[in-house]
Design a protein around this motif. Structure first.
Motif, short mmCIF file in Angstrom:
data_model
loop_
_atom_site.label_atom_id
_atom_site.label_comp_id
_atom_site.label_asym_id
_atom_site.label_seq_id
_atom_site.Cartn_x
_atom_site.Cartn_y
_atom_site.Cartn_z
N ALA A 51 -7.58 -14.26 0.49
CA ALA A 51 -6.42 -14.06 -0.38
C ALA A 51 -6.86 -14.02 -1.85
O ALA A 51 -6.39 -13.19 -2.63
CB ALA A 51 -5.38 -15.15 -0.16
N GLU A 52 -7.78 -14.90 -2.22
CA GLU A 52 -8.29 -14.92 -3.60
C GLU A 52 -9.10 -13.66 -3.89
O GLU A 52 -8.96 -13.06 -4.96
CB GLU A 52 -9.13 -16.17 -3.83
N ILE A 53 -9.95 -13.25 -2.95
CA ILE A 53 -10.73 -12.02 -3.14
C ILE A 53 -9.78 -10.84 -3.30
O ILE A 53 -9.97 -9.99 -4.17
CB ILE A 53 -11.69 -11.78 -1.96
N ARG A 54 -8.75 -10.79 -2.47
CA ARG A 54 -7.77 -9.70 -2.55
C ARG A 54 -7.10 -9.66 -3.91
O ARG A 54 -6.97 -8.60 -4.52
CB ARG A 54 -6.71 -9.89 -1.46
N ARG A 55 -6.69 -10.82 -4.41
CA ARG A 55 -6.04 -10.87 -5.73
C ARG A 55 -6.97 -10.34 -6.81
O ARG A 55 -6.56 -9.60 -7.69
CB ARG A 55 -5.62 -12.29 -6.07
N ARG A 56 -8.23 -10.71 -6.74
CA ARG A 56 -9.19 -10.27 -7.75
C ARG A 56 -9.50 -8.79 -7.65
O ARG A 56 -9.60 -8.10 -8.65
CB ARG A 56 -10.48 -11.08 -7.65
N ALA A 58 -7.63 -6.42 -6.28
CA ALA A 58 -6.45 -5.59 -6.51
C ALA A 58 -5.83 -5.84 -7.88
O ALA A 58 -4.73 -5.37 -8.16
CB ALA A 58 -5.43 -5.83 -5.41
N MET A 59 -6.55 -6.54 -8.75
CA MET A 59 -6.05 -6.84 -10.07
C MET A 59 -5.67 -5.54 -10.78
O MET A 59 -6.40 -4.57 -10.74
CB MET A 59 -7.11 -7.59 -10.88
N GLY A 60 -4.52 -5.53 -11.37
CA GLY A 60 -4.03 -4.34 -12.04
C GLY A 60 -3.07 -3.53 -11.19
O GLY A 60 -2.42 -2.62 -11.68
N CYS A 61 -2.95 -3.88 -9.93
CA CYS A 61 -2.01 -3.18 -9.06
C CYS A 61 -0.59 -3.59 -9.46
O CYS A 61 -0.25 -4.77 -9.45
CB CYS A 61 -2.25 -3.52 -7.59
N ALA A 74 -2.77 -3.90 0.02
CA ALA A 74 -4.21 -4.15 0.18
C ALA A 74 -4.45 -5.17 1.29
O ALA A 74 -3.78 -6.20 1.35
CB ALA A 74 -4.81 -4.63 -1.13
N HIS A 75 -5.42 -4.86 2.16
CA HIS A 75 -5.77 -5.77 3.25
C HIS A 75 -7.23 -5.58 3.64
O HIS A 75 -7.87 -4.61 3.23
CB HIS A 75 -4.86 -5.54 4.45
N PHE A 76 -7.73 -6.51 4.43
CA PHE A 76 -9.11 -6.49 4.90
C PHE A 76 -9.12 -6.15 6.39
O PHE A 76 -8.69 -6.97 7.20
CB PHE A 76 -9.77 -7.86 4.68
N PRO A 77 -9.61 -4.98 6.76
CA PRO A 77 -9.68 -4.62 8.18
C PRO A 77 -10.50 -5.61 9.01
O PRO A 77 -10.21 -5.80 10.20
CB PRO A 77 -10.33 -3.24 8.18
N ASP A 85 -3.32 -10.46 3.66
CA ASP A 85 -2.98 -9.21 3.00
C ASP A 85 -1.79 -9.37 2.08
O ASP A 85 -1.38 -8.43 1.43
CB ASP A 85 -2.73 -8.09 4.01
N GLY A 86 -1.26 -10.58 2.02
CA GLY A 86 -0.18 -10.85 1.09
C GLY A 86 1.20 -10.45 1.60
O GLY A 86 2.19 -10.67 0.95
N ASN A 87 1.28 -9.80 2.75
CA ASN A 87 2.56 -9.35 3.28
C ASN A 87 2.90 -10.08 4.55
O ASN A 87 2.13 -10.50 5.28
CB ASN A 87 2.53 -7.85 3.54
#
Length: 87
Positions: A51-56, A58-61, A74-77, A85-87
């Motif tokens: 979740a932290e990696i995703r936030r970093r 996708a920064m600016g989204c 954004a998600h990690f397959p 994936d935040g959803n």
């Protein structure tokens, strides 16, 4: 000095997934990036959550923070079922 946060064992962490390359994909904004796991470990540490990696990454989204909440796709397959994936 590093701040310590409570550890949630249910949260997927980088140390739990031994894939060579970690991909981040967003079908909504046609984003696709791939990063070597060992470089992510160097940058964030092995215990970082996806979740932290995703936030970093996708920064600016503009969809990350909407009045309705996180709408970023954004998600990690490598996590298979869409965890972190935040959803």
């Amino acid at each position: 000095m590093r701040r310590t946060r409570p550890v949630d064992d249910a949260v997927p962490r980088l140390k739990d997934h031994k894939v060579q390359v970690v991909e981040l994909i967003c079908r909504v904004c046609d984003r696709h990036s791939a990063h070597e796991r060992n470089l992510l470990v160097k940058a964030f540490g092995a215990s970082v959550s996806f979740a932290e990696i995703r936030r970093r990454m996708a920064m600016g989204c503009e969809r990350m923070q909407t009045p309705q909440g996180d709408k970023c796709g954004a998600h990690f397959p490598c996590l298979g079922n869409g965890l972190a994936d935040g959803n």
